[in-house]
Design a protein around this motif. Sequence first.
Motif, PDB file in Angstrom:
ATOM      1  N   GLY A   1       8.350 -25.570  21.791  1.00 25.72           N
ATOM      2  CA  GLY A   1       9.026 -26.822  21.499  1.00 25.72           C
ATOM      3  C   GLY A   1      10.532 -26.767  21.552  1.00 25.72           C
ATOM      4  O   GLY A   1      11.197 -27.769  21.323  1.00 25.72           O
ATOM      5  N   VAL A   2      11.129 -25.609  21.849  1.00 28.14           N
ATOM      6  CA  VAL A   2      12.590 -25.491  21.894  1.00 28.14           C
ATOM      7  C   VAL A   2      13.001 -24.888  23.238  1.00 28.14           C
ATOM      8  O   VAL A   2      12.611 -23.777  23.580  1.00 28.14           O
ATOM      9  CB  VAL A   2      13.131 -24.620  20.748  1.00 28.14           C
ATOM     10  CG1 VAL A   2      14.645 -24.512  20.835  1.00 28.14           C
ATOM     11  CG2 VAL A   2      12.710 -25.180  19.396  1.00 28.14           C
ATOM     12  N   THR A   3      13.806 -25.658  23.976  1.00 22.40           N
ATOM     13  CA  THR A   3      14.311 -25.217  25.268  1.00 22.40           C
ATOM     14  C   THR A   3      15.832 -25.322  25.248  1.00 22.40           C
ATOM     15  O   THR A   3      16.387 -26.271  24.705  1.00 22.40           O
ATOM     16  CB  THR A   3      13.744 -26.115  26.393  1.00 22.40           C
ATOM     17  OG1 THR A   3      12.321 -26.047  26.354  1.00 22.40           O
ATOM     18  CG2 THR A   3      14.218 -25.649  27.751  1.00 22.40           C
ATOM     19  N   GLY A   4      16.494 -24.335  25.838  1.00 21.33           N
ATOM     20  CA  GLY A   4      17.948 -24.335  25.897  1.00 21.33           C
ATOM     21  C   GLY A   4      18.437 -24.267  27.329  1.00 21.33           C
ATOM     22  O   GLY A   4      17.693 -23.912  28.243  1.00 21.33           O
ATOM     23  N   LEU A   5      19.704 -24.602  27.515  1.00 15.10           N
ATOM     24  CA  LEU A   5      20.312 -24.601  28.841  1.00 15.10           C
ATOM     25  C   LEU A   5      21.266 -23.429  28.988  1.00 15.10           C
ATOM     26  O   LEU A   5      22.186 -23.250  28.195  1.00 15.10           O
ATOM     27  CB  LEU A   5      21.080 -25.901  29.082  1.00 15.10           C
ATOM     28  CG  LEU A   5      21.871 -25.974  30.393  1.00 15.10           C
ATOM     29  CD1 LEU A   5      20.935 -25.944  31.593  1.00 15.10           C
ATOM     30  CD2 LEU A   5      22.739 -27.219  30.428  1.00 15.10           C
ATOM     31  N   LEU A   6      21.035 -22.654  30.011  1.00 18.43           N
ATOM     32  CA  LEU A   6      21.929 -21.581  30.430  1.00 18.43           C
ATOM     33  C   LEU A   6      22.701 -22.164  31.608  1.00 18.43           C
ATOM     34  O   LEU A   6      22.142 -22.374  32.688  1.00 18.43           O
ATOM     35  CB  LEU A   6      21.099 -20.372  30.849  1.00 18.43           C
ATOM     36  CG  LEU A   6      21.780 -19.062  31.138  1.00 18.43           C
ATOM     37  CD1 LEU A   6      22.602 -18.593  29.939  1.00 18.43           C
ATOM     38  CD2 LEU A   6      20.751 -18.014  31.488  1.00 18.43           C
ATOM     39  N   SER A   7      23.969 -22.534  31.379  1.00 19.31           N
ATOM     40  CA  SER A   7      24.725 -23.292  32.379  1.00 19.31           C
ATOM     41  C   SER A   7      24.928 -22.494  33.662  1.00 19.31           C
ATOM     42  O   SER A   7      24.922 -21.264  33.664  1.00 19.31           O
ATOM     43  CB  SER A   7      26.073 -23.737  31.828  1.00 19.31           C
ATOM     44  OG  SER A   7      26.914 -22.628  31.678  1.00 19.31           O
TER      45      SER A   7
END
Length: 82
Positions: free
Chosen positions: A40-46
């Motif tokens: 349920g948790v997704t992050g962005l690696l720019s």
Amino acid sequence: MKDLEPDPFLDFARTMLGCSLSGSVVKLAPIGVFVELESGVTGLLSLSEVGGEGHALEVGDGVAVKVASINVRKRQVSLLLD
């Protein structure tokens, strides 16, 4: 019923800022790479963070990251390579 269950994003936001984690790439986008950290948790690696490595990463790849910032209102997690 879903409102009765704790929000995994809020639990994550309370405890994980600055933590080093591992996750798997779930989506490639023009702005960077989306990494699933927990259910349920997704992050962005720019894209600026991955640089040339962004093209080497594929969906399903494992990656070590550090949680750089969390915006609870927008439900966004920014990541850095660890």
